[in-house]
Design a protein around this motif. Structure first.
Motif, mmCIF file in Angstrom:
data_model
loop_
_atom_site.group_PDB
_atom_site.id
_atom_site.type_symbol
_atom_site.label_atom_id
_atom_site.label_comp_id
_atom_site.label_asym_id
_atom_site.label_seq_id
_atom_site.Cartn_x
_atom_site.Cartn_y
_atom_site.Cartn_z
ATOM 1 N N LEU A 1 3.937 10.631 -2.227
ATOM 2 C CA LEU A 1 4.067 12.151 -1.725
ATOM 3 C C LEU A 1 3.299 12.522 -0.297
ATOM 4 C CD1 LEU A 1 3.396 13.465 -5.545
ATOM 5 C CD2 LEU A 1 5.638 13.540 -4.039
ATOM 6 N N ALA A 2 2.224 11.825 -0.448
ATOM 7 C CA ALA A 2 1.366 12.142 0.929
ATOM 8 C C ALA A 2 2.175 11.486 2.235
ATOM 9 C CB ALA A 2 -0.019 11.442 0.900
ATOM 10 N N SER A 3 2.848 10.418 1.964
ATOM 11 C CA SER A 3 3.681 9.930 3.035
ATOM 12 C C SER A 3 4.820 10.801 3.420
ATOM 13 C CB SER A 3 3.868 8.358 2.671
ATOM 14 O OG SER A 3 4.824 7.684 3.772
ATOM 15 N N GLY A 9 4.360 12.584 6.989
ATOM 16 C CA GLY A 9 4.886 11.666 7.862
ATOM 17 C C GLY A 9 4.639 10.172 7.354
ATOM 18 N N ALA A 10 5.263 9.139 7.458
ATOM 19 C CA ALA A 10 4.939 7.827 7.109
ATOM 20 C C ALA A 10 4.024 7.154 7.403
ATOM 21 C CB ALA A 10 6.363 6.976 7.647
ATOM 22 N N PRO A 25 -6.884 9.884 3.612
ATOM 23 C CA PRO A 25 -7.160 10.342 4.529
ATOM 24 C C PRO A 25 -6.344 11.712 4.638
ATOM 25 C CG PRO A 25 -6.058 8.595 5.391
ATOM 26 C CD PRO A 25 -6.431 8.298 3.837
ATOM 27 N N ASN A 26 -5.126 11.725 4.218
ATOM 28 C CA ASN A 26 -4.173 12.794 4.427
ATOM 29 C C ASN A 26 -3.598 13.009 3.165
ATOM 30 O OD1 ASN A 26 -4.693 13.810 7.398
ATOM 31 N ND2 ASN A 26 -3.868 11.627 7.737
ATOM 32 N N PRO A 27 -4.133 13.446 2.062
ATOM 33 C CA PRO A 27 -3.493 13.589 0.696
ATOM 34 C C PRO A 27 -2.441 14.821 0.615
ATOM 35 C CG PRO A 27 -5.756 14.681 0.639
ATOM 36 C CD PRO A 27 -5.350 13.968 2.019
ATOM 37 N N PRO A 28 -1.555 14.837 -0.264
ATOM 38 C CA PRO A 28 -0.757 16.112 -0.635
ATOM 39 C C PRO A 28 -1.758 17.207 -0.981
ATOM 40 C CG PRO A 28 -0.649 14.582 -2.407
ATOM 41 C CD PRO A 28 -1.224 13.780 -1.413
ATOM 42 N N CYS A 75 11.665 9.396 0.779
ATOM 43 C CA CYS A 75 10.846 9.256 2.069
ATOM 44 C C CYS A 75 11.463 8.320 2.981
ATOM 45 C CB CYS A 75 9.343 8.863 1.474
ATOM 46 S SG CYS A 75 8.176 8.676 2.943
ATOM 47 N N VAL A 76 11.954 7.381 2.544
ATOM 48 C CA VAL A 76 12.479 6.363 3.373
ATOM 49 C C VAL A 76 13.793 7.260 4.151
ATOM 50 C CG1 VAL A 76 14.022 4.484 3.550
ATOM 51 C CG2 VAL A 76 11.911 4.378 2.213
ATOM 52 N N PHE A 77 14.761 7.957 3.299
ATOM 53 C CA PHE A 77 15.830 8.320 3.904
ATOM 54 C C PHE A 77 15.487 9.540 4.703
ATOM 55 C CE2 PHE A 77 19.100 11.883 3.706
ATOM 56 C CZ PHE A 77 20.259 11.225 3.621
ATOM 57 N N SER A 78 14.278 10.592 4.556
ATOM 58 C CA SER A 78 14.102 11.394 5.457
ATOM 59 C C SER A 78 13.681 11.054 6.797
ATOM 60 C CB SER A 78 12.948 12.436 4.915
ATOM 61 O OG SER A 78 11.894 11.532 4.510
ATOM 62 N N GLN A 79 13.100 9.796 6.561
ATOM 63 C CA GLN A 79 12.602 9.341 7.833
ATOM 64 C C GLN A 79 13.787 8.633 8.774
ATOM 65 O OE1 GLN A 79 9.783 6.163 6.408
ATOM 66 N NE2 GLN A 79 8.363 7.713 5.556
#
Length: 316
Positions: free
Chosen positions: A51-53, A57-58, A181-184, A308-312
């Motif tokens: 979710l954070a990724s 961003g990835a 470091p960058n959580p949801p 996540c992969v598809f959106s990237q």
């Protein structure tokens, strides 16, 4: 008469024969050969990473692997510790329950003193893992430890121990949230935690139906007993709460259509199909609940990753 000579290979073989059953006893105490529950406990960690990724961003592949490795270790240690404290507290009860009477403590394969010392070592190791990460992780880790250590007591003071278990087993959501470091957003973490807890209550109640007769005889609290007269309604309510929370997580995190199709839609189909086919007269269907819990967790995780992969790729 000269002293009898022993082969240099004889003493080690006798020692190994004595040590191996002891090692096996402690391995069984921590359920080493049954990794499904460790996988279930790891899933909240992994879902927060995914979710954070998606939200920020990835993450670099190395960071993802590193964090997943750390969280898998935390899940393994936490689950092992939970099994040990549960067996120590329930050692007298387990010996009178058909499904659990062969566990290491009631069967005598591990001593009570040995199990308590082993538990102490696990607690110390668990705290050290959190301490070496960050103060915020340590605070959440100590609260998670509190939930884990007190869970066996809830069977004696409440009729709904599975609710406590649901929140304890899925506290990895906040451990991961505190560690990354960058959580949801924290609202997403809260919603995911509540949903996963509801799902745990659902499948663990089904699993506990195996021991319902023994628990009734022993006076042990269980949602499998308390909700028995309205079991189907109770299970459906828990499942609907879970699916609703997954939907809310997707909306709050602005997930794409793949998440809603896979993590929400396929999950709902799998759970509802199982509940529709659940036969309260077949014990085998109760034992299937644990692998179902692992399978559903994997579906949710896979949907987040695929989205996540598809959106990237779409953004590239």
């Amino acid at each position: 008469m000269p002293p009898k000579k022993f082969s240099s290979l004889q003493a080690p073989s006798l020692s190994i024969q004595g040590v191996l059953p002891t090692i096996q006893g402690y391995a069984d105490l921590m359920r080493f050969s049954k990794p499904a529950a460790t996988f279930i406990i790891f899933m909240p960690f992994g879902q927060v990473v995914a979710l954070a990724s998606y939200a920020h961003g990835a993450l670099p592949a190395w960071d993802i692997l590193r964090w997943c490795g750390v969280f898998l270790l935390w899940a393994f240690v936490g689950r092992s510790l939970a099994c040990t404290v549960n067996d120590v507290c329930d050692r007298d009860i387990d010996g009178r329950v058909e499904r659990t009477k062969t566990r290491p403590l009631p069967s005598g394969r591990v001593s009570v003193i040995g199990a308590k010392l082993f538990l102490l070592a696990q607690v110390i190791f668990d705290v050290v893992l959190y301490y070496t990460t960050s103060p915020l992780v340590l605070y959440h880790g100590l609260f998670s430890l509190f939930l884990t250590l007190t869970y066996p007591l809830t069977k004696r003071i409440t009729n709904w121990p599975q609710v406590w278990l649901g929140f304890a087993a899925n506290y990895g959501v906040f451990l991961a949230w505190a560690a990354l470091p960058n959580p949801p957003d924290v609202k997403i973490a809260l919603c995911l935690w509540f949903g996963l807890a509801s799902w745990t209550v659902c499948f663990d109640t089904i699993y506990a139906l195996q021991d319902r007769d023994d628990d009734l005889h022993l006076g042990v609290g269980s949602s499998a007993i308390t909700a028995f007269d309205y079991m189907h309604q109770f299970l459906w309510t828990c499942a609907i709460i879970f699916v609703t929370c997954l939907t809310a997580v997707g909306i709050l995190n602005r997930q794409g259509p793949i998440y809603f199709v896979a993590s929400v839609g396929v999950t709902a189909f799998a759970i509802f199909r199982y509940l529709l086919s659940l036969d309260m007269n077949k014990r085998k269907s109760f034992s299937d609940a644990l692998p179902l819990g692992a399978g559903v967790s994997f579906i949710v995780m896979s949907g987040i990753i695929a989205d996540c992969v598809f959106s990237q790729r779409a953004a590239a």
